[in-house]
Design an enzyme around this catalytic site. Sequence first.
Site, PDB file in Angstrom:
ATOM      1  N   TYR A  58       0.841  -1.205   0.000  1.00  0.00           N
ATOM      2  CA  TYR A  58       0.000   0.000   0.000  1.00  0.00           C
ATOM      3  C   TYR A  58       0.875   1.253   0.000  1.00  0.00           C
ATOM      4  O   TYR A  58       1.650   1.484   0.935  1.00  0.00           O
ATOM      5  CB  TYR A  58      -0.943   0.036   1.217  1.00  0.00           C
ATOM      6  CG  TYR A  58      -1.925  -1.108   1.321  1.00  0.00           C
ATOM      7  CD1 TYR A  58      -2.274  -1.877   0.210  1.00  0.00           C
ATOM      8  CD2 TYR A  58      -2.535  -1.417   2.528  1.00  0.00           C
ATOM      9  CE1 TYR A  58      -3.179  -2.927   0.312  1.00  0.00           C
ATOM     10  CE2 TYR A  58      -3.452  -2.459   2.638  1.00  0.00           C
ATOM     11  CZ  TYR A  58      -3.756  -3.215   1.532  1.00  0.00           C
ATOM     12  OH  TYR A  58      -4.659  -4.252   1.645  1.00  0.00           O
ATOM     13  N   SER A 205     -12.948  -5.145   2.033  1.00  0.00           N
ATOM     14  CA  SER A 205     -13.932  -4.356   1.281  1.00  0.00           C
ATOM     15  C   SER A 205     -15.363  -4.721   1.708  1.00  0.00           C
ATOM     16  O   SER A 205     -16.230  -4.974   0.863  1.00  0.00           O
ATOM     17  CB  SER A 205     -13.751  -4.541  -0.229  1.00  0.00           C
ATOM     18  OG  SER A 205     -12.440  -4.180  -0.632  1.00  0.00           O
TER      19      SER A 205
HETATM   20  N1  LIG Z   1      -6.336  -8.568   0.958  1.00  0.00           N
HETATM   21  C1  LIG Z   1      -6.632  -7.820  -0.070  1.00  0.00           C
HETATM   22  O1  LIG Z   1      -6.328  -8.175  -1.217  1.00  0.00           O
HETATM   23  C2  LIG Z   1      -7.356  -6.523   0.152  1.00  0.00           C
HETATM   24  C3  LIG Z   1      -7.965  -5.855  -0.931  1.00  0.00           C
HETATM   25  C4  LIG Z   1      -8.658  -4.673  -0.663  1.00  0.00           C
HETATM   26  C5  LIG Z   1      -8.715  -4.181   0.629  1.00  0.00           C
HETATM   27  N2  LIG Z   1      -8.098  -4.838   1.659  1.00  0.00           N
HETATM   28  C6  LIG Z   1      -8.146  -4.352   3.048  1.00  0.00           C
HETATM   29  O2  LIG Z   1      -9.499  -4.170   3.433  1.00  0.00           O
HETATM   30  C7  LIG Z   1      -9.701  -2.863   3.888  1.00  0.00           C
HETATM   31  C8  LIG Z   1     -11.108  -2.386   3.584  1.00  0.00           C
HETATM   32  O3  LIG Z   1     -11.396  -2.500   2.222  1.00  0.00           O
HETATM   33  P1  LIG Z   1     -11.635  -1.254   1.261  1.00  0.00           P
HETATM   34  O4  LIG Z   1     -11.008  -0.028   1.831  1.00  0.00           O
HETATM   35  O5  LIG Z   1     -11.258  -1.723  -0.099  1.00  0.00           O
HETATM   36  O6  LIG Z   1     -13.204  -1.119   1.205  1.00  0.00           O
HETATM   37  P2  LIG Z   1     -14.406  -0.783   2.204  1.00  0.00           P
HETATM   38  O7  LIG Z   1     -13.969  -0.804   3.599  1.00  0.00           O
HETATM   39  O8  LIG Z   1     -15.490  -1.664   1.739  1.00  0.00           O
HETATM   40  O9  LIG Z   1     -14.769   0.697   1.755  1.00  0.00           O
HETATM   41  C9  LIG Z   1     -13.897   1.774   1.925  1.00  0.00           C
HETATM   42  C10 LIG Z   1     -14.556   3.005   1.346  1.00  0.00           C
HETATM   43  O10 LIG Z   1     -15.798   3.228   2.000  1.00  0.00           O
HETATM   44  C11 LIG Z   1     -15.890   4.547   2.479  1.00  0.00           C
HETATM   45  N3  LIG Z   1     -16.539   4.449   3.802  1.00  0.00           N
HETATM   46  C12 LIG Z   1     -16.069   3.837   4.904  1.00  0.00           C
HETATM   47  N4  LIG Z   1     -16.952   3.905   5.921  1.00  0.00           N
HETATM   48  C13 LIG Z   1     -18.014   4.583   5.436  1.00  0.00           C
HETATM   49  C14 LIG Z   1     -19.255   4.980   5.995  1.00  0.00           C
HETATM   50  N5  LIG Z   1     -19.568   4.682   7.244  1.00  0.00           N
HETATM   51  N6  LIG Z   1     -20.115   5.691   5.214  1.00  0.00           N
HETATM   52  C15 LIG Z   1     -19.796   5.992   3.930  1.00  0.00           C
HETATM   53  N7  LIG Z   1     -18.641   5.629   3.346  1.00  0.00           N
HETATM   54  C16 LIG Z   1     -17.752   4.927   4.089  1.00  0.00           C
HETATM   55  C17 LIG Z   1     -14.493   5.086   2.540  1.00  0.00           C
HETATM   56  O11 LIG Z   1     -14.465   6.445   2.162  1.00  0.00           O
HETATM   57  P3  LIG Z   1     -13.918   7.591   3.162  1.00  0.00           P
HETATM   58  O12 LIG Z   1     -12.461   7.379   3.303  1.00  0.00           O
HETATM   59  O13 LIG Z   1     -14.250   8.838   2.418  1.00  0.00           O
HETATM   60  O14 LIG Z   1     -14.700   7.415   4.417  1.00  0.00           O
HETATM   61  C18 LIG Z   1     -13.737   4.239   1.501  1.00  0.00           C
HETATM   62  O15 LIG Z   1     -13.704   4.890   0.242  1.00  0.00           O
HETATM   63  C19 LIG Z   1      -8.592  -2.071   3.197  1.00  0.00           C
HETATM   64  O16 LIG Z   1      -8.357  -0.855   3.853  1.00  0.00           O
HETATM   65  C20 LIG Z   1      -7.449  -3.015   3.241  1.00  0.00           C
HETATM   66  O17 LIG Z   1      -6.812  -2.955   4.502  1.00  0.00           O
HETATM   67  C21 LIG Z   1      -7.429  -6.002   1.419  1.00  0.00           C
END
Ligand SMILES: NC(=O)c1ccc[n+]([C@@H]2O[C@H](COP(=O)([O-])OP(=O)(O)OC[C@H]3O[C@@H](n4cnc5c(N)ncnc54)[C@H](OP(=O)(O)O)[C@@H]3O)[C@@H](O)[C@H]2O)c1
Length: 334
Positions: A58, A205
């Site tokens: 990242y 996600s």
């Molecule tokens: N292992 C893998 O291959 C892999 C792949 C992807 C992700 N991940 C991990 O999983 C974590 C989470 O996944 P992700 O970040 O892809 O997706 P997510 O948690 O499903 O969504 C994140 C997005 O949602 C928004 N958000 C968060 N809380 C919110 C709420 N209460 N209301 C409205 N919008 C909200 C955030 O925007 P704002 O910042 O504007 O709030 C951000 O753009 C990552 O940070 C990473 O650590 C791992």
Amino acid sequence: MGELQQTVLGDGLKVSAIGFGGMALTPVYGEVDDTESLATLHHCLDVGVTFIDTANVYGGGANERLIAELLADRRDEVTLATKFGIDGDPTTGKLRARGDAAYVRQCVDESLDRLRTDVIDLYYMHRRDLSVPIEETVGAMAELVAAGKVRHLGLSEVTADELRAAADVHPIAAVQSEWSIWSRDVEDHVVPAAAELGIGFVPYSPLGRGFLAGAIRSSSDLDSTSDFRRHIPRFADGALDTNLAVVEVVSSIATQVGATPAQVALAWLRQRAAALGVASVPIPGTRRAARVDENAGSLSVHLDTDQVLALDTAGTAVTGHRSLDPNWVSAGRE
Ligand SMILES: NC(=O)c1ccc[n+]([C@@H]2O[C@H](COP(=O)([O-])OP(=O)(O)OC[C@H]3O[C@@H](n4cnc5c(N)ncnc54)[C@H](OP(=O)(O)O)[C@@H]3O)[C@@H](O)[C@H]2O)c1
């Protein structure tokens, strides 16, 4: 530190019942501000969200360096998870999976250095390198446990067969793969395997990369140059319009239960994992401290059978794959 329920994943690893995904603190889903990001991370610990997720890839290491600033005076409060295994291909510039033993040993030392800590609580293989037997990769990871550099092992986007082979080499604490109302392929094989083996699940996600929370209505809501979601088929024009039907159902149920759409998405996941008998802790990511509170608030939201069914049905109508390359995620290899 605030109080939050705890969940025991596999291998006896106890973590806060909701975690925090650090990826959003590097500019994948829009611009970031490091001062705000660090305040958000501190807020996580203040309210008891202590299971913090990052990866070496990242921001090319910048994300781990940011987390290091949190750890500097609060290391003991954090259950620290990071990952290795996604590397740039020098010939094409594309990302590739890498899992040879020498690379595992190199990556852990680099991560410990960037994180400025001497131990990682949960170390994940980020992607399976198909040119290396999984036994070699997990064998090298097991040596890190023996050396005291890592406490527990995890695997991201593995198939059920890969998980079984890995668990024969060393106890596995968690599988981290995408799982949410609109990404349910893991329920076919790998979630049942994890449940059977007593391995925990860390859905990534869980808010559908923000889509299920309701603020993304068209591709023009995504930054035109840097937003990674532009590369994902289900966010493409056409698919995204169709997929808004899922968000409508999530929003309408949120109104019924007096919660937000993000809370409904997380409550659905908690109840679905419980129904499938797997210990599960999602890691929603956000740049904003207030949303950490909102997401943790999902732990007290309960959906009734009809509401769960309505969300299940809505999720089956999603169009567009969750990954640009289906083989990059477990579903493509099951
Ligand atoms: N292992 C893998 O291959 C892999 C792949 C992807 C992700 N991940 C991990 O999983 C974590 C989470 O996944 P992700 O970040 O892809 O997706 P997510 O948690 O499903 O969504 C994140 C997005 O949602 C928004 N958000 C968060 N809380 C919110 C709420 N209460 N209301 C409205 N919008 C909200 C955030 O925007 P704002 O910042 O504007 O709030 C951000 O753009 C990552 O940070 C990473 O650590 C791992």
